[in-house]
Write a protein that holds these residues in place. Structure first.
Motif, PDB file in Angstrom:
ATOM      1  N   ASP A  81       1.186   5.528  -4.174  1.00  0.00           N
ATOM      2  CA  ASP A  81       0.125   6.493  -5.875  1.00  0.00           C
ATOM      3  C   ASP A  81       0.731   7.896  -5.231  1.00  0.00           C
ATOM      4  N   ALA A  82       1.924   8.768  -3.914  1.00  0.00           N
ATOM      5  CA  ALA A  82       1.845   9.332  -3.456  1.00  0.00           C
ATOM      6  C   ALA A  82       2.736   9.163  -2.486  1.00  0.00           C
TER       7      ALA A  82
ATOM      8  N   ARG B 202       0.508  -1.258  -0.530  1.00  0.00           N
ATOM      9  CA  ARG B 202      -0.056  -0.134  -0.100  1.00  0.00           C
ATOM     10  C   ARG B 202       0.953   1.355   0.150  1.00  0.00           C
TER      11      ARG B 202
END
Length: 233
Positions: A54-55, A43
């Motif tokens: 994702d960031a 994650r």
């Protein structure tokens, strides 16, 4: 020119990565906990060569963007991400060390065939990778190092893809200059990073960084490209 991770080799599944690091440190964990915390590592994007975040956390943004420029930055970025996953074990350095071992990497089914065939045909090959450690032992242990003429690693030059300067280093190492650059091919899995070779006039061939069992032959088209044919340089 070939990318490394997701192109020629694939990192082991995250659960096996975590289990290997735990075993190396003498920690015991059941399958449920390993699955749970491997999910957390995925994650946050803590596995090099695995799922990208994702960031990254805001305080790691600058370090993340420049992580492949030096060995120190690479280690700091990934161990910081693993620490953000909330693991109940202090295995962050062990995880980092695990991913640098040959056991953590598996070549795609067609990697050896393609590299060997290009070598037989006299086609020079470079591995161009954004990375923070020496991947040459991975190629040696898996028996394909002799088919690579040059390794151009971002941390050794403090330049990372898509900067054209890294591809220029590779082309120079292979003796490819002038109009011959148009016959050079960069094979990779990232349009953003590997696509930087196009700025020098190279062709770019993209493959999908799937698990090895789901991508048996994506590299084989390289052998049919003009630059991959017998006698091409």
């Amino acid at each position: 020119m070939f990318d490394f991770s997701g192109t020629l080799f694939r990192i082991e599944p995250c659960e096996r990565w975590l289990a290997g690091a735990l075993a190396a440190e003498g920690f015991e964990a059941d399958d449920v906990d390993i699955a749970k915390y491997a999910g957390e590592l995925e994650r946050v994007g803590a596995q090099p060569g695995g799922v990208m975040p994702d960031a990254p956390p805001a305080d790691l943004a600058e370090l993340w963007e420049s992580r492949d420029l030096t060995a120190e930055r690479h280690r700091a970025a990934y161990t910081a991400l693993s620490r953000s996953a909330g693991l109940p074990w202090d295995v962050h350095d062990a995880l980092y060390e695990r991913h640098r071992t040959p056991a953590a990497w598996q070549p795609y089914p067609d990697t050896a065939q393609v590299l060997a065939r290009l070598h037989e045909r006299g086609v020079p090959v470079a591995v161009v990778s954004n990375i923070g450690w020496d991947l040459r032992p991975i190629f040696r242990v898996h028996g394909v190092a002799d088919h690579v003429d040059a390794f151009v690693l971002s941390y050794e030059h403090e330049v990372q893809k898509p900067d054209p300067r890294l591809f220029r280093v590779a082309l120079d190492a292979l003796g490819i200059t002038g109009a011959d650059v148009r016959e050079a091919v960069m094979v990779g899995d990232s349009p953003a990073a590997d696509g930087g070779a196009a700025a020098l006039g190279c062709r770019v061939l993209l493959v999908d960084p799937l698990p090895v069992e789901r991508r048996p032959d994506a590299l084989l088209p390289v052998l049919d490209l003009p630059g991959g044919k017998e006698g091409a340089h």
